[in-house]
Scaffold this active site. Structure first.
Site, PDB file in Angstrom:
ATOM      1  N   ASP A  99      37.943  47.180  49.818  1.00 42.56           N
ATOM      2  CA  ASP A  99      39.202  46.936  50.513  1.00 42.56           C
ATOM      3  C   ASP A  99      39.539  48.145  51.376  1.00 42.56           C
ATOM      4  OD1 ASP A  99      41.737  45.337  50.704  1.00 42.56           O
ATOM      5  OD2 ASP A  99      40.999  44.592  48.773  1.00 42.56           O
ATOM      6  N   ASP A 200      42.806  45.039  54.720  1.00 39.65           N
ATOM      7  CA  ASP A 200      44.090  44.612  54.182  1.00 39.65           C
ATOM      8  C   ASP A 200      45.183  44.596  55.251  1.00 39.65           C
ATOM      9  OD1 ASP A 200      45.704  44.270  51.623  1.00 39.65           O
ATOM     10  OD2 ASP A 200      46.764  45.942  52.551  1.00 39.65           O
ATOM     11  N   GLU A 257      42.316  40.492  56.784  1.00 46.30           N
ATOM     12  CA  GLU A 257      43.389  39.681  56.181  1.00 46.30           C
ATOM     13  C   GLU A 257      44.417  39.432  57.282  1.00 46.30           C
ATOM     14  OE1 GLU A 257      46.458  39.609  52.386  1.00 46.30           O
ATOM     15  OE2 GLU A 257      46.305  41.385  53.644  1.00 46.30           O
ATOM     16  N   HIS A 326      43.873  37.364  44.570  1.00 52.33           N
ATOM     17  CA  HIS A 326      44.755  38.071  43.632  1.00 52.33           C
ATOM     18  C   HIS A 326      46.227  37.975  44.021  1.00 52.33           C
ATOM     19  CE1 HIS A 326      44.129  40.606  47.032  1.00 52.33           C
ATOM     20  NE2 HIS A 326      45.087  41.419  46.646  1.00 52.33           N
ATOM     21  N   ASP A 327      46.529  37.335  45.145  1.00 53.51           N
ATOM     22  CA  ASP A 327      47.919  37.260  45.610  1.00 53.51           C
ATOM     23  C   ASP A 327      48.533  35.878  45.425  1.00 53.51           C
ATOM     24  OD1 ASP A 327      48.021  39.902  46.520  1.00 53.51           O
ATOM     25  OD2 ASP A 327      47.209  39.359  48.476  1.00 53.51           O
TER      26      ASP A 327
HETATM   27  C1  GLC Z   1      47.635  42.523  50.901  1.00 48.82           C
HETATM   28  C2  GLC Z   1      47.042  42.525  49.511  1.00 48.82           C
HETATM   29  C3  GLC Z   1      48.161  42.555  48.519  1.00 48.82           C
HETATM   30  C4  GLC Z   1      48.969  43.814  48.732  1.00 48.82           C
HETATM   31  C5  GLC Z   1      49.453  43.915  50.174  1.00 48.82           C
HETATM   32  C6  GLC Z   1      49.944  45.287  50.483  1.00 48.82           C
HETATM   33  O1  GLC Z   1      48.333  41.364  51.181  1.00 48.82           O
HETATM   34  O2  GLC Z   1      46.197  41.441  49.348  1.00 48.82           O
HETATM   35  O3  GLC Z   1      47.715  42.492  47.200  1.00 48.82           O
HETATM   36  O4  GLC Z   1      50.065  43.828  47.878  1.00 48.82           O
HETATM   37  O5  GLC Z   1      48.414  43.660  51.096  1.00 48.82           O
HETATM   38  O6  GLC Z   1      48.880  46.195  50.574  1.00 48.82           O
END
Ligand code: GLC
Length: 551
Positions: A99, A200, A257, A326-327
């Site tokens: 990540d 991310d 992302e 994971h979100d």
């Molecule tokens: C992304 C991650 C998430 C995190 C956020 C802030 O959306 O997937 O888990 O809390 O970024 O870094």
């Protein structure tokens, strides 16, 4: 014939390291734990793993708050462990991506410590500082994790911007020195031999110029501010420079992302022309998972979103395919059936997305149909976004029982419970007390049990992986949505030089009829035993995969 890039052929697997495998009994998963499970991933057929953040971090947001980009969090191990993991994975033909969190750092990162120290600090402008407006926040933007997106800092009385938690101050991408430091760090990792990054929150790095207040007709304290920092015009200048200075110099894969990026904009971000990211995690289908939305799947919208992205990427792009991470909550709990049709619905949802055109990602535990957990009190939740939300909603007068009910259905902690390896103590995850309680259903739902059972969800995934690898049509074939109007069936075909692949999934608890005929006569996988297409009756959550007979 042109060779296909390795990351198009690979099936990817997402590891949430805290919850994957603990090797030293501290209740937190670690790098040696991941190494010990590489053989499992190899046997499953995985070609690429994405490991969520393992950097040094105060763990306010489980590692997405980084205080040193070039060190490993001690609970997870050491850099030497990481190098060993990379080497062991490569020996098994598994690529490794990590990540990359560059929208923000931790407030404990030395850059921020220096930045906050005074208004004249050399790194002041590496973050986003503003004066308050008549003593209050600079504007009415809301943080994604609840509350204001601004935090007053006592050293200077100015406010800094944090789109996520207040321990995650946003970096200022307008500052070229900051950008250069980030590029240097990225190349340091690439030179170490990793195979790429999942990037991310990258669609948030550009903020709306001038930080204007948002219209607030309902006179709320803070207003959801997504439009002001998601895919804001002007962002591509930064994405282009980032890619040119780093990834483009290496043969690596990058998955951005991309919350807020629509299929119409996607080719600015990925694809042969743009030469930026390899693929994107788009959010449109996840948007149908909203906190307030009702439990039932909206099949028409889902078909629409997926086929829009499939068609958009046909012009030189590539999709990252996923239904879990994971979100978000577990797919089988949200869109399937945890009860009577648990096995059928987990496999049907799997078949629904896995064989579309793109690189499929499996989130740990999805391959065994892990479900949402049971939380009994608000204290059970560990996620910072849940904690903030509880605080805010209590102030607004919501009762604890209402909050508990909502969080049980929506909390990210549902997807973060430890991986269920076996029926042993703590599901074989740890010999110590796990940082987050193991789901109580682990004696029934675990890898060991499902590995032995040919009809298990796990073996259904293994079969899908083998099928996908068995014919190039499943990789390169053009996607076509079938039975668009059918209220219960999600179906699509893949076409490649006279070959056809076909996936038909009943995503309901109804028994339904399909009268159409398709030119793909060989049934290669089904979650109800190997039945013929005729009579074309689909039992609840029945899924079948066909292809043209290959002689
Ligand atoms: C992304 C991650 C998430 C995190 C956020 C802030 O959306 O997937 O888990 O809390 O970024 O870094």
């Amino acid at each position: 014939m042109q060779t296909i890039q390795w990351w198009k052929e690979a099936v990817a697997y997402q590891i949430y390291p805290r919850s994957f495998q603990d090797s030293d009994g501290d209740g937190i998963g670690d790098l040696p734990g991941i190494i010990s499970r590489l053989d499992y991933l190899k046997k499953l057929g995985i070609g690429l793993i994405w490991i969520c953040p393992i950097y040094q971090s105060p763990q306010d947001d489980n590692g997405y708050d980084i205080s040193d980009y070039q060190a490993i969090q001690k609970e997870f191990g050491t850099l030497a462990d990481f190098d060993r993991l990379l080497n062991e994975a490569h020996q098994r033909g598994i690529k490794v991506i990590i990540d990359l969190v560059i929208n923000h750092t931790s407030d404990e990162h030395p850059w921020f410590i220096e930045s906050r120290s005074s208004k004249t600090s050399a790194k002041r402008d590496w973050y986003i500082w503003r004066e308050g407006k008549s003593g209050a926040e600079p504007n009415n933007w809301e943080s994604i994790f609840s509350g204001s997106a601004w935090e007053r800092d006592s050293a200077t009385n100015d406010f800094y911007l944090h789109l996520f938690s207040k321990k995650q101050p946003d970096l200022n991408w307008e500052n070229s020195r900051m950008r250069e430091a980030i590029y240097k760090m990225i190349c340091w990792w690439l030179d170490r031999g990793i195979d790429g990054f999942r990037i991310d929150a990258i669609s948030h790095i550009k903020k709306q110029d001038g930080f204007p207040d948002l219209p607030n007709p309902e006179k709320k304290r803070y207003v959801p501010s997504f439009p002001m920092h998601m895919n804001v015009p002007g962002i591509q200048k930064y994405i282009e420079e980032l890619c040119a200075e780093t990834f483009r110099k290496y043969d690596v894969v990058t998955v951005g992302e991309a919350n807020g990026v629509s299929s119409a904009d996607a080719l600015d971000w990925v694809g042969e022309k743009a030469k930026k990211f390899s693929m994107l995690f788009q959010f449109e289908h996840i948007g149908l998972w909203n906190r307030d939305s009702q439990q039932k799947i909206n099949l028409t919208q889902l078909k629409d979103v997926f086929s829009r992205w499939q068609n958009a990427m046909e012009n030189g792009g590539w999709n990252a395919l996923y239904i879990e991470n994971h979100d978000i909550v577990r797919a089988v709990s949200k869109w399937g059936d945890e009860g009577r049709y648990w096995r059928e619905s987990a496999t049907a949802l799997g078949a629904m997305y896995f064989l579309m055109k793109g690189t499929p990602f499996i989130y740990q535990g999805q391959e065994i149909g892990m479900t949402n957990s049971s939380f009994h009190s608000l204290e059970d939740f560990q996620d910072v976004s849940a904690k903030n939300w509880i605080r805010e909603q209590r102030e607004l007068g919501k009762s604890d029982s209402e909050l508990l009910r909502e969080l049980c259905l929506t909390s990210r902690d549902n997807a973060r419970t430890p991986m269920q390896w076996s029926a042993d103590q703590n599901a074989g995850f740890s010999r110590g007390k796990p940082w987050l309680a193991v789901n109580r259903n682990y004696p029934q739902i675990n890898v060991e049990e499902q590995w032995k059972n040919p009809d298990s969800i796990l073996n259904f995934y293994r079969n899908m992986i083998q099928i996908r690898a068995s014919n190039v049509g499943w990789i390169e074939g053009k996607f076509q949505l079938e039975l668009r109007e059918h209220p219960d069936i999600f179906a699509y075909s893949r076409k490649f030089s006279g070959w056809t692949g076909l996936v038909i999934c009943n995503l309901s608890t109804n028994t339904v009829k399909v009268s159409e005929k398709f030119p793909a006569e060989q049934l290669v996988l089904s979650n109800y035993g190997m039945r013929d297409l005729h009579p074309a009756e689909f039992k609840p959550f029945e899924a079948r995969i066909y292809q043209t007979t290959v002689s």
